[in-house]
Scaffold this motif. Structure first.
Motif, PDB file in Angstrom:
ATOM      1  N   ILE A  90      29.008  20.102  -8.092  1.00  0.00           N
ATOM      2  CA  ILE A  90      29.924  19.687  -9.145  1.00  0.00           C
ATOM      3  C   ILE A  90      31.142  18.898  -8.657  1.00  0.00           C
ATOM      4  O   ILE A  90      31.696  18.098  -9.407  1.00  0.00           O
ATOM      5  CB  ILE A  90      30.330  20.903 -10.014  1.00  0.00           C
ATOM      6  N   ALA A  91      31.580  19.049  -7.437  1.00  0.00           N
ATOM      7  CA  ALA A  91      32.773  18.342  -6.967  1.00  0.00           C
ATOM      8  C   ALA A  91      32.441  17.078  -6.167  1.00  0.00           C
ATOM      9  O   ALA A  91      33.341  16.393  -5.690  1.00  0.00           O
ATOM     10  CB  ALA A  91      33.635  19.273  -6.114  1.00  0.00           C
ATOM     11  N   SER A  92      31.170  16.731  -6.054  1.00  0.00           N
ATOM     12  CA  SER A  92      30.768  15.627  -5.175  1.00  0.00           C
ATOM     13  C   SER A  92      31.295  14.258  -5.608  1.00  0.00           C
ATOM     14  O   SER A  92      31.419  13.353  -4.786  1.00  0.00           O
ATOM     15  CB  SER A  92      29.242  15.589  -5.056  1.00  0.00           C
ATOM     16  N   TRP A  93      31.645  14.078  -6.852  1.00  0.00           N
ATOM     17  CA  TRP A  93      32.093  12.789  -7.366  1.00  0.00           C
ATOM     18  C   TRP A  93      33.581  12.522  -7.129  1.00  0.00           C
ATOM     19  O   TRP A  93      34.020  11.381  -7.194  1.00  0.00           O
ATOM     20  CB  TRP A  93      31.788  12.705  -8.865  1.00  0.00           C
ATOM     21  N   ILE A  94      34.352  13.544  -6.836  1.00  0.00           N
ATOM     22  CA  ILE A  94      35.814  13.399  -6.745  1.00  0.00           C
ATOM     23  C   ILE A  94      36.246  12.493  -5.583  1.00  0.00           C
ATOM     24  O   ILE A  94      37.072  11.598  -5.796  1.00  0.00           O
ATOM     25  CB  ILE A  94      36.494  14.778  -6.684  1.00  0.00           C
ATOM     26  N   PRO A  95      35.737  12.652  -4.373  1.00  0.00           N
ATOM     27  CA  PRO A  95      36.184  11.770  -3.288  1.00  0.00           C
ATOM     28  C   PRO A  95      35.939  10.286  -3.569  1.00  0.00           C
ATOM     29  O   PRO A  95      36.732   9.426  -3.146  1.00  0.00           O
ATOM     30  CB  PRO A  95      35.378  12.251  -2.076  1.00  0.00           C
ATOM     31  N   ASP A  96      34.865   9.968  -4.295  1.00  0.00           N
ATOM     32  CA  ASP A  96      34.574   8.563  -4.609  1.00  0.00           C
ATOM     33  C   ASP A  96      35.674   7.909  -5.449  1.00  0.00           C
ATOM     34  O   ASP A  96      35.885   6.703  -5.356  1.00  0.00           O
ATOM     35  CB  ASP A  96      33.234   8.440  -5.341  1.00  0.00           C
ATOM     36  N   LEU A  97      36.364   8.679  -6.246  1.00  0.00           N
ATOM     37  CA  LEU A  97      37.459   8.126  -7.056  1.00  0.00           C
ATOM     38  C   LEU A  97      38.602   7.620  -6.186  1.00  0.00           C
ATOM     39  O   LEU A  97      39.362   6.748  -6.595  1.00  0.00           O
ATOM     40  CB  LEU A  97      38.009   9.188  -8.016  1.00  0.00           C
ATOM     41  N   HIS A  98      38.712   8.178  -5.000  1.00  0.00           N
ATOM     42  CA  HIS A  98      39.848   7.912  -4.116  1.00  0.00           C
ATOM     43  C   HIS A  98      39.453   7.136  -2.859  1.00  0.00           C
ATOM     44  O   HIS A  98      40.269   6.999  -1.944  1.00  0.00           O
ATOM     45  CB  HIS A  98      40.478   9.251  -3.699  1.00  0.00           C
ATOM     46  N   LYS A  99      38.241   6.618  -2.811  1.00  0.00           N
ATOM     47  CA  LYS A  99      37.743   6.028  -1.560  1.00  0.00           C
ATOM     48  C   LYS A  99      38.455   4.733  -1.167  1.00  0.00           C
ATOM     49  O   LYS A  99      38.586   4.442   0.004  1.00  0.00           O
ATOM     50  CB  LYS A  99      36.231   5.841  -1.605  1.00  0.00           C
ATOM     51  N   ASP A 100      38.929   3.942  -2.126  1.00  0.00           N
ATOM     52  CA  ASP A 100      39.653   2.706  -1.809  1.00  0.00           C
ATOM     53  C   ASP A 100      41.119   3.052  -1.569  1.00  0.00           C
ATOM     54  O   ASP A 100      41.871   3.309  -2.511  1.00  0.00           O
ATOM     55  CB  ASP A 100      39.513   1.701  -2.953  1.00  0.00           C
ATOM     56  N   GLN A 101      41.517   3.041  -0.312  1.00  0.00           N
ATOM     57  CA  GLN A 101      42.878   3.430   0.064  1.00  0.00           C
ATOM     58  C   GLN A 101      43.954   2.463  -0.448  1.00  0.00           C
ATOM     59  O   GLN A 101      45.130   2.792  -0.463  1.00  0.00           O
ATOM     60  CB  GLN A 101      42.979   3.562   1.589  1.00  0.00           C
ATOM     61  N   GLU A 102      43.534   1.284  -0.875  1.00  0.00           N
ATOM     62  CA  GLU A 102      44.481   0.295  -1.417  1.00  0.00           C
ATOM     63  C   GLU A 102      44.825   0.574  -2.887  1.00  0.00           C
ATOM     64  O   GLU A 102      45.764  -0.005  -3.422  1.00  0.00           O
ATOM     65  CB  GLU A 102      43.889  -1.120  -1.308  1.00  0.00           C
TER      66      GLU A 102
END
Length: 169
Positions: A90-102
Protein backbone atom coordinates in the motif's frame (compact mmCIF):
# COMPACT_ATOMS: atom_id res chain seq x y z
CA UNK A 1 -38.86 2.14 75.89
CA UNK A 2 -41.52 1.99 73.17
CA UNK A 3 -40.34 5.40 71.88
CA UNK A 4 -36.74 4.22 71.87
CA UNK A 5 -37.64 1.20 69.76
CA UNK A 6 -39.63 3.36 67.33
CA UNK A 7 -36.73 5.82 67.11
CA UNK A 8 -34.29 2.96 66.45
CA UNK A 9 -36.53 1.45 63.72
CA UNK A 10 -37.01 4.88 62.13
CA UNK A 11 -33.24 5.57 62.18
CA UNK A 12 -32.54 2.16 60.67
CA UNK A 13 -35.08 2.67 57.88
CA UNK A 14 -33.78 6.19 57.16
CA UNK A 15 -30.24 4.86 57.01
CA UNK A 16 -31.21 2.10 54.58
CA UNK A 17 -33.10 4.57 52.40
CA UNK A 18 -30.15 6.98 52.25
CA UNK A 19 -27.72 4.12 51.52
CA UNK A 20 -29.99 2.84 48.74
CA UNK A 21 -30.21 6.30 47.19
CA UNK A 22 -26.44 6.66 47.36
CA UNK A 23 -26.01 3.33 45.56
CA UNK A 24 -28.45 4.43 42.85
CA UNK A 25 -26.52 7.68 42.43
CA UNK A 26 -23.25 5.75 42.27
CA UNK A 27 -24.63 3.39 39.60
CA UNK A 28 -26.09 6.34 37.76
CA UNK A 29 -22.69 8.11 37.66
CA UNK A 30 -20.96 4.94 36.52
CA UNK A 31 -23.42 4.73 33.64
CA UNK A 32 -22.79 8.37 32.78
CA UNK A 33 -19.06 7.70 32.56
CA UNK A 34 -19.46 5.12 29.79
CA UNK A 35 -18.30 6.50 26.47
CA UNK A 36 -21.29 7.53 24.37
CA UNK A 37 -21.53 6.23 20.83
CA UNK A 38 -20.64 9.06 18.45
CA UNK A 39 -23.41 10.21 16.17
CA UNK A 40 -23.26 9.96 12.38
CA UNK A 41 -21.77 13.43 11.89
CA UNK A 42 -19.09 12.91 14.57
CA UNK A 43 -18.04 9.60 13.02
CA UNK A 44 -17.82 11.18 9.56
CA UNK A 45 -15.71 14.04 10.99
CA UNK A 46 -13.37 11.56 12.69
CA UNK A 47 -12.90 9.59 9.47
CA UNK A 48 -12.26 12.80 7.50
CA UNK A 49 -9.62 13.78 10.07
CA UNK A 50 -7.96 10.40 9.43
CA UNK A 51 -7.92 11.21 5.69
CA UNK A 52 -6.14 14.48 6.47
CA UNK A 53 -3.55 12.59 8.52
CA UNK A 54 -3.17 10.09 5.66
CA UNK A 55 -2.22 12.90 3.27
CA UNK A 56 0.16 14.55 5.73
CA UNK A 57 2.01 11.23 5.93
CA UNK A 58 2.10 11.03 2.12
CA UNK A 59 3.46 14.57 1.78
CA UNK A 60 6.13 13.93 4.44
CA UNK A 61 7.01 10.45 3.06
CA UNK A 62 6.19 9.00 6.50
CA UNK A 63 5.41 5.49 5.31
CA UNK A 64 5.71 3.84 8.74
CA UNK A 65 2.81 5.75 10.39
CA UNK A 66 0.99 5.70 7.03
CA UNK A 67 0.91 1.89 7.13
CA UNK A 68 -0.67 1.98 10.61
CA UNK A 69 -3.83 3.45 9.04
CA UNK A 70 -4.62 0.20 7.24
CA UNK A 71 -6.39 -2.85 8.61
CA UNK A 72 -4.29 -6.04 8.46
CA UNK A 73 -6.87 -7.64 6.15
CA UNK A 74 -7.16 -4.61 3.85
CA UNK A 75 -7.65 -5.16 0.15
CA UNK A 76 -8.28 -2.41 -2.35
CA UNK A 77 -7.91 -1.14 -5.86
CA UNK A 78 -5.20 1.52 -5.66
CA UNK A 79 -4.42 4.10 -8.33
CA UNK A 80 -1.06 2.45 -9.02
CA UNK A 81 -0.35 -0.89 -10.62
CA UNK A 82 -2.71 -3.07 -12.53
CA UNK A 83 -4.79 -4.77 -9.91
CA UNK A 84 -5.80 -5.07 -6.29
CA UNK A 85 -3.29 -4.72 -3.48
CA UNK A 86 -3.09 -5.72 0.15
CA UNK A 87 -1.48 -3.83 3.03
CA UNK A 88 2.03 -5.04 2.14
CA UNK A 89 2.05 -2.99 -1.09
CA UNK A 90 0.00 0.00 0.00
CA UNK A 91 2.83 2.53 0.54
CA UNK A 92 4.83 1.69 -2.61
CA UNK A 93 3.52 4.69 -4.59
CA UNK A 94 4.56 7.40 -2.11
CA UNK A 95 8.30 7.65 -2.94
CA UNK A 96 7.46 8.14 -6.64
CA UNK A 97 5.64 11.37 -5.80
CA UNK A 98 8.89 12.79 -4.45
CA UNK A 99 11.43 11.29 -6.86
CA UNK A 100 12.20 14.55 -8.74
CA UNK A 101 14.35 16.48 -6.28
CA UNK A 102 13.83 19.68 -8.30
CA UNK A 103 10.10 19.64 -7.59
CA UNK A 104 8.12 19.87 -4.39
CA UNK A 105 5.05 17.64 -4.04
CA UNK A 106 1.90 18.94 -2.33
CA UNK A 107 -1.83 18.21 -2.45
CA UNK A 108 -5.27 19.72 -2.03
CA UNK A 109 -8.24 17.70 -0.78
CA UNK A 110 -11.85 18.15 -1.93
CA UNK A 111 -14.30 16.23 0.22
CA UNK A 112 -17.25 15.12 -1.91
CA UNK A 113 -19.27 12.96 0.47
CA UNK A 114 -19.12 10.67 3.47
CA UNK A 115 -21.55 8.18 4.90
CA UNK A 116 -21.54 6.56 8.33
CA UNK A 117 -23.38 3.27 8.53
CA UNK A 118 -23.32 1.81 12.02
CA UNK A 119 -19.59 1.61 12.89
CA UNK A 120 -18.24 2.09 9.35
CA UNK A 121 -17.61 5.35 7.45
CA UNK A 122 -17.16 5.56 3.69
CA UNK A 123 -15.41 8.71 2.46
CA UNK A 124 -15.36 10.01 -1.14
CA UNK A 125 -13.06 12.82 -2.25
CA UNK A 126 -10.82 14.24 -4.95
CA UNK A 127 -7.18 15.14 -4.50
CA UNK A 128 -5.07 17.50 -6.60
CA UNK A 129 -1.46 16.33 -6.77
CA UNK A 130 0.72 19.38 -7.33
CA UNK A 131 4.41 19.63 -8.15
CA UNK A 132 5.98 23.06 -7.91
CA UNK A 133 9.42 24.30 -8.93
CA UNK A 134 11.85 26.40 -6.90
CA UNK A 135 9.85 29.54 -7.82
CA UNK A 136 6.70 27.91 -6.43
CA UNK A 137 5.16 27.63 -9.90
CA UNK A 138 2.97 24.59 -10.55
CA UNK A 139 4.72 22.58 -13.26
CA UNK A 140 2.54 19.48 -13.04
CA UNK A 141 -0.92 18.71 -11.71
CA UNK A 142 -2.99 15.53 -11.54
CA UNK A 143 -6.41 15.06 -10.02
CA UNK A 144 -7.43 11.70 -8.62
CA UNK A 145 -10.58 10.42 -7.00
CA UNK A 146 -10.54 8.31 -3.85
CA UNK A 147 -12.84 6.29 -1.69
CA UNK A 148 -11.87 4.73 1.62
CA UNK A 149 -13.94 2.63 3.98
CA UNK A 150 -12.97 3.22 7.61
CA UNK A 151 -13.89 1.19 10.69
CA UNK A 152 -12.99 1.82 14.30
CA UNK A 153 -11.18 -1.25 15.63
CA UNK A 154 -10.08 -1.27 19.29
CA UNK A 155 -10.54 2.51 19.45
CA UNK A 156 -8.53 3.25 16.30
CA UNK A 157 -9.83 4.10 12.81
CA UNK A 158 -8.48 1.74 10.12
CA UNK A 159 -9.01 1.54 6.37
CA UNK A 160 -10.76 -1.70 5.40
CA UNK A 161 -10.91 -1.09 1.66
CA UNK A 162 -10.62 1.60 -0.95
CA UNK A 163 -10.15 2.61 -4.52
CA UNK A 164 -8.29 5.36 -6.36
CA UNK A 165 -8.20 6.44 -10.00
CA UNK A 166 -7.23 9.34 -12.20
CA UNK A 167 -10.05 11.82 -12.58
CA UNK A 168 -10.96 13.15 -16.00
CA UNK A 169 -10.24 16.87 -16.05
Amino acid sequence: MKNSILLLVFTLLASLTITGCSENRKNSSEEEKTVPTPNKSEMEDEAWHMEEMYWQYVQNIDTVPYKTLWHEDFIGYPGFGDGVADKSKIASWIPDLHKDQELKYSYTLYKKASNAIEDVVIVFYDTDFLWTDKDNQVVRKETRKFTHTWKKVDGKWLILGGMAAMKDQ
